[in-house]
Motif scaffolding. Sequence first.
Motif, PDB file in Angstrom:
ATOM      1  N   VAL A 263       0.809  -1.225   0.000  1.00 63.38           N
ATOM      2  CA  VAL A 263       0.000   0.000   0.000  1.00 63.38           C
ATOM      3  C   VAL A 263       0.838   1.269   0.000  1.00 63.38           C
ATOM      4  O   VAL A 263       0.301   2.367  -0.161  1.00 63.38           O
ATOM      5  CB  VAL A 263      -0.974   0.051   1.204  1.00 63.38           C
ATOM      6  N   ASP A 264       2.161   1.151   0.180  1.00 67.88           N
ATOM      7  CA  ASP A 264       2.981   2.361   0.237  1.00 67.88           C
ATOM      8  C   ASP A 264       4.346   2.124  -0.394  1.00 67.88           C
ATOM      9  O   ASP A 264       4.635   1.034  -0.906  1.00 67.88           O
ATOM     10  CB  ASP A 264       3.120   2.870   1.681  1.00 67.88           C
ATOM     11  N   GLY A 265       5.191   3.167  -0.343  1.00 67.72           N
ATOM     12  CA  GLY A 265       6.493   3.098  -0.975  1.00 67.72           C
ATOM     13  C   GLY A 265       7.425   2.084  -0.350  1.00 67.72           C
ATOM     14  O   GLY A 265       8.321   1.558  -1.018  1.00 67.72           O
TER      15      GLY A 265
ATOM     16  N   PHE B  56      -6.101   1.451  -3.904  1.00 72.78           N
ATOM     17  CA  PHE B  56      -6.828   2.246  -4.883  1.00 72.78           C
ATOM     18  C   PHE B  56      -8.332   2.302  -4.597  1.00 72.78           C
ATOM     19  O   PHE B  56      -9.016   3.182  -5.117  1.00 72.78           O
ATOM     20  CB  PHE B  56      -6.565   1.735  -6.300  1.00 72.78           C
ATOM     21  N   VAL B  57      -8.844   1.370  -3.796  1.00 70.23           N
ATOM     22  CA  VAL B  57     -10.230   1.519  -3.334  1.00 70.23           C
ATOM     23  C   VAL B  57     -10.359   2.810  -2.530  1.00 70.23           C
ATOM     24  O   VAL B  57     -11.340   3.551  -2.657  1.00 70.23           O
ATOM     25  CB  VAL B  57     -10.662   0.307  -2.478  1.00 70.23           C
ATOM     26  N   ALA B  58      -9.353   3.087  -1.723  1.00 70.34           N
ATOM     27  CA  ALA B  58      -9.362   4.265  -0.859  1.00 70.34           C
ATOM     28  C   ALA B  58      -8.782   5.478  -1.569  1.00 70.34           C
ATOM     29  O   ALA B  58      -7.842   6.119  -1.098  1.00 70.34           O
ATOM     30  CB  ALA B  58      -8.587   3.972   0.427  1.00 70.34           C
TER      31      ALA B  58
ATOM     32  N   LYS C 217     -18.772   4.746   2.902  1.00 71.40           N
ATOM     33  CA  LYS C 217     -18.596   3.982   4.146  1.00 71.40           C
ATOM     34  C   LYS C 217     -17.550   2.891   3.982  1.00 71.40           C
ATOM     35  O   LYS C 217     -16.828   2.567   4.928  1.00 71.40           O
ATOM     36  CB  LYS C 217     -19.932   3.381   4.590  1.00 71.40           C
ATOM     37  N   TYR C 218     -17.487   2.311   2.798  1.00 71.54           N
ATOM     38  CA  TYR C 218     -16.456   1.316   2.502  1.00 71.54           C
ATOM     39  C   TYR C 218     -15.076   1.963   2.590  1.00 71.54           C
ATOM     40  O   TYR C 218     -14.159   1.436   3.240  1.00 71.54           O
ATOM     41  CB  TYR C 218     -16.732   0.746   1.117  1.00 71.54           C
ATOM     42  N   LYS C 219     -14.933   3.115   1.988  1.00 68.91           N
ATOM     43  CA  LYS C 219     -13.653   3.827   2.052  1.00 68.91           C
ATOM     44  C   LYS C 219     -13.297   4.181   3.494  1.00 68.91           C
ATOM     45  O   LYS C 219     -12.141   4.053   3.914  1.00 68.91           O
ATOM     46  CB  LYS C 219     -13.711   5.092   1.201  1.00 68.91           C
ATOM     47  N   GLN C 220     -14.277   4.643   4.255  1.00 62.40           N
ATOM     48  CA  GLN C 220     -14.013   5.036   5.629  1.00 62.40           C
ATOM     49  C   GLN C 220     -13.579   3.841   6.471  1.00 62.40           C
ATOM     50  O   GLN C 220     -12.700   3.966   7.336  1.00 62.40           O
ATOM     51  CB  GLN C 220     -15.264   5.682   6.240  1.00 62.40           C
ATOM     52  N   LYS C 221     -14.162   2.686   6.230  1.00 60.58           N
ATOM     53  CA  LYS C 221     -13.760   1.489   6.969  1.00 60.58           C
ATOM     54  C   LYS C 221     -12.312   1.112   6.670  1.00 60.58           C
ATOM     55  O   LYS C 221     -11.624   0.529   7.503  1.00 60.58           O
ATOM     56  CB  LYS C 221     -14.691   0.320   6.617  1.00 60.58           C
TER      57      LYS C 221
ATOM     58  N   ILE D  83      -3.261   2.319   5.671  1.00 61.50           N
ATOM     59  CA  ILE D  83      -3.996   3.351   4.932  1.00 61.50           C
ATOM     60  C   ILE D  83      -4.574   4.352   5.919  1.00 61.50           C
ATOM     61  O   ILE D  83      -5.364   3.991   6.796  1.00 61.50           O
ATOM     62  CB  ILE D  83      -5.121   2.723   4.086  1.00 61.50           C
ATOM     63  N   LYS D  84      -4.201   5.610   5.787  1.00 56.75           N
ATOM     64  CA  LYS D  84      -4.605   6.646   6.739  1.00 56.75           C
ATOM     65  C   LYS D  84      -5.404   7.770   6.096  1.00 56.75           C
ATOM     66  O   LYS D  84      -5.873   8.668   6.802  1.00 56.75           O
ATOM     67  CB  LYS D  84      -3.363   7.240   7.421  1.00 56.75           C
TER      68      LYS D  84
END
Length: 348
Positions: free
Chosen positions: A176-178, A198-200, A209-213, A317-318
């Motif tokens: 999810v990150d570098g 990429f969902v987020a 709500k999916y993104k927030q979860k 993911i923050k």
Amino acid sequence: MGWRGILGFDYGVVQGPLGPDISGPELVAAVANAGGIGILRAPDWESPEYLRELIRKTRALTDKPFGVGIVLAFPHKQNVKVVLDEKIAVLQISWGDYPRELVDRAHGEGIKIMHQVGCIEDADKAYKAGVDAIIVQGREAGGHVLGQDGLMSLLPRAVDLVSGSGVPIIAAGGIVDGRGYAAALALGAQGICLGTRFVATEESYAHPKYKQKMIELDTTAYTNIFGRSRWPGAPHRVLQTAFFDDWRLLPDHENETSQPVLGHSIIHGVCGELNLELLVLLKEKEIRRFAGTVPNRTTTGDIESMVMYAGQGVGLIKDILPAGELVKRLVQEAQLVIQQQFYNAGFS
């Protein structure tokens, strides 16, 4: 290095195909415009005219090349024909074999084949079929997971398999990150494929709500309780929501067909002007408990009791970012991590 690009793209960052509608034209175009490889998700049924419409809308948003992802476990011949007719830059395939004659047919149209696999045996089949790149997916990945091996052990084996051939290996699962990008490069990958991250993003068609979860929760579970009737024998990794904790021991004989309706959603309904044939596809769909359909922006009802696919990297993911900014950040972070490691090791 993988950040310098693969398959003719600026960067080695692949946005995995996400359904239903999560990786629609807006997300794919944003990734493509940033120099990454954006991939549309073809419907899991034969829908050639709808797929053409998706491609048309994506091309209206970007003049850069992009790809289409097709799951071979579902009917797909007509959808593949559309990809060939439209001369899409990349055809991404998964959950099945794609023999050399079909790879050669795509090459004849100037289309590159990117095959996603979950074990070394399938990587060998894809390599022998002459594909242009192999996505190696570890068990850490979100959504429907192809194999049982972790990425740390599977990835270098795949790299060794294609050594000297020029076929790039792309790492997928939990990245999810570098830092994950740099780790994949250190193991020999030439690119990374991300789904969960990429969902987020702002352009993904996932329900808010999916993104927030994605931000709130940091654990996932490997399960088979969702979508059993539609796709039996396809395990998946999901967010460990309160709903999942309550139902994680669902007996094997149970599935979604006899369950109550949680809500409704319009699946494959992101296009603008549509003809009559396409409108048939836009009928509101019931989402029953334990269905394998994630909530998109149109979904109504008990969102938090629906499936939310996510990989093990979700705890990192923050924030919700523009997809183009995410592509740039991944590249910059990976470069910085590698530079720091060289510095710490005493290299100048």
